[in-house]
Write a protein that holds these residues in place. Structure first.
Motif, PDB file in Angstrom:
ATOM      1  N   UNK A 119       0.670  -1.134   0.005  1.00 41.49           N
ATOM      2  CA  UNK A 119       0.107  -0.036   0.252  1.00 41.49           C
ATOM      3  C   UNK A 119       0.845   1.190   0.028  1.00 41.49           C
ATOM      4  N   UNK A 120       1.974   1.232   0.606  1.00 43.13           N
ATOM      5  CA  UNK A 120       2.843   2.271   0.572  1.00 43.13           C
ATOM      6  C   UNK A 120       3.906   2.296  -0.421  1.00 43.13           C
ATOM      7  N   UNK A 121       3.885   1.460  -1.224  1.00 40.99           N
ATOM      8  CA  UNK A 121       4.797   1.387  -2.322  1.00 40.99           C
ATOM      9  C   UNK A 121       3.946   1.963  -3.852  1.00 40.99           C
ATOM     10  N   UNK A 122       4.980   2.495  -4.627  1.00 38.87           N
ATOM     11  CA  UNK A 122       4.466   2.887  -5.944  1.00 38.87           C
ATOM     12  C   UNK A 122       4.953   2.170  -6.777  1.00 38.87           C
ATOM     13  N   UNK A 123       4.260   1.634  -7.976  1.00 42.65           N
ATOM     14  CA  UNK A 123       4.828   0.537  -8.852  1.00 42.65           C
ATOM     15  C   UNK A 123       4.779   1.357 -10.368  1.00 42.65           C
ATOM     16  N   UNK A 154       9.321  12.077 -14.587  1.00 43.02           N
ATOM     17  CA  UNK A 154       8.975  10.647 -14.908  1.00 43.02           C
ATOM     18  C   UNK A 154       9.246   9.734 -13.760  1.00 43.02           C
ATOM     19  N   UNK A 155       8.705   8.737 -13.729  1.00 43.96           N
ATOM     20  CA  UNK A 155       8.511   7.920 -12.403  1.00 43.96           C
ATOM     21  C   UNK A 155       9.727   7.171 -12.333  1.00 43.96           C
ATOM     22  N   UNK A 156      10.279   7.222 -11.187  1.00 37.08           N
ATOM     23  CA  UNK A 156      11.396   6.188 -10.820  1.00 37.08           C
ATOM     24  C   UNK A 156      11.145   5.261  -9.763  1.00 37.08           C
ATOM     25  N   UNK A 157      11.556   4.012  -9.867  1.00 30.99           N
ATOM     26  CA  UNK A 157      11.304   3.035  -9.096  1.00 30.99           C
ATOM     27  C   UNK A 157      12.153   3.170  -7.765  1.00 30.99           C
ATOM     28  N   UNK A 158      13.554   3.400  -8.253  1.00 37.23           N
ATOM     29  CA  UNK A 158      14.440   3.724  -7.106  1.00 37.23           C
ATOM     30  C   UNK A 158      14.268   4.941  -6.148  1.00 37.23           C
ATOM     31  N   UNK A 159      13.600   6.015  -6.748  1.00 37.77           N
ATOM     32  CA  UNK A 159      13.368   7.155  -5.779  1.00 37.77           C
ATOM     33  C   UNK A 159      11.970   6.984  -5.074  1.00 37.77           C
TER      34      UNK A 159
END
Length: 274
Positions: A119-123, A154-159
């Motif tokens: 729930x806290x993570x963005x995918x 742009x979306x970054x998984x790392x950040x």
């Protein structure tokens, strides 16, 4: 000498483009990997680094054309160019530091909405200007909902954030495609299991849905309050950070998290069970 030459080139380039006024240019210093600009719409949407990381610069319509204006970070924080925000020193990175090599690319994680951590993570999705966020639904379960990054980011998984295109790179490969849709899962993400030796499990309290949200980045979601006459909203501050602010519903209405608006009691669904 190299910095002096870079400054002269930067100044002359500004004179030609007409982007900066002389007074603003005179108090700016170059950053080796990037030249701040206000020429394009994407440039104007970007917050730029300053040689001193206690400050940042951004385009503002203070004159004609736009000008770069310097602003300070507060609370002993430093400006993180990739994250486009001021961060604590422990999280800060040089704006010109080389990004680590991500080759060979690993498959992107498949979106899940089963645990509090999910729930806290963005995918990520294949279109990097968007991402997925797990959000509880009024009909039950949790569904990944497609969200857009602010213009020019742009979306970054790392950040786990939308970052400037100047620091973005592909971090994983898509063998399939993550898509929004119900995934079921835990509808009361108040605890998460942690494995402890020698294999026993215990529970660790975590952030719950109806507590004030942790506004570490731009977040357009409205969050429920334990008092249904109110809700939480992440609001940008002049410092560049975001802060959770309690908002009231209109008289005789309750906040509905699934619908993201205040509704009459007959239409209300309680997302904050005692």
């Amino acid at each position: 000498m190299e910095k002096l030459l870079a400054f002269v080139l930067l100044y002359c380039g500004a004179c030609i483009s007409g982007v900066w006024s002389e007074s603003v240019t005179a108090r700016l210093y170059p950053v080796d990997c990037v030249v701040p600009s206000c020429v394009t719409e994407q440039d104007r949407a970007t917050v730029w680094p300053f040689e001193d990381p206690n400050f940042f610069v951004r385009c503002e319509p203070t004159g004609a054309p736009w000008e770069l204006v310097r602003h300070p970070c507060t609370g002993r924080r430093l400006f993180h160019f990739a994250r486009q925000m001021c961060t604590v020193p422990a999280d800060w990175e040089e704006p010109c530091a080389d990004l680590p090599s991500l080759e060979p690319l690993q498959p992107c994680a498949e979106v899940r909405c089963d645990t509090a951590a999910d729930l806290r993570r963005l995918w990520p999705v294949e279109e990097p200007s968007t991402f997925l966020q797990c959000i509880p639904q009024a009909t039950g379960g949790i569904a990944p909902v497609l969200k857009d990054c602010p213009h020019g980011l742009l979306f970054s998984v790392r950040y786990q954030a939308c970052i400037t295109v100047h620091r973005w790179q592909q971090e994983c490969r898509f063998d399939g495609e993550n898509t929004p849709g119900p995934t079921g899962g835990d509808t009361d993400p108040t605890t998460t299991e942690v494995v402890t030796p020698p294999g026993a499990t215990t529970t660790e309290p975590v952030w719950t849905l109806c507590q004030p949200p942790i506004c570490k980045q731009e977040d357009p979601i409205l969050y429920p309050h334990t008092n249904p006459s109110y809700f939480w909203q992440c609001v940008p501050q002049p410092t560049g950070f975001w802060e959770a602010v309690m908002r009231p519903c209109a008289a005789s209405t309750y906040f509905h998290y699934g619908l993201q608006q205040c509704v009459f009691p007959a239409d209300w669904v309680n997302f904050c069970p005692v």
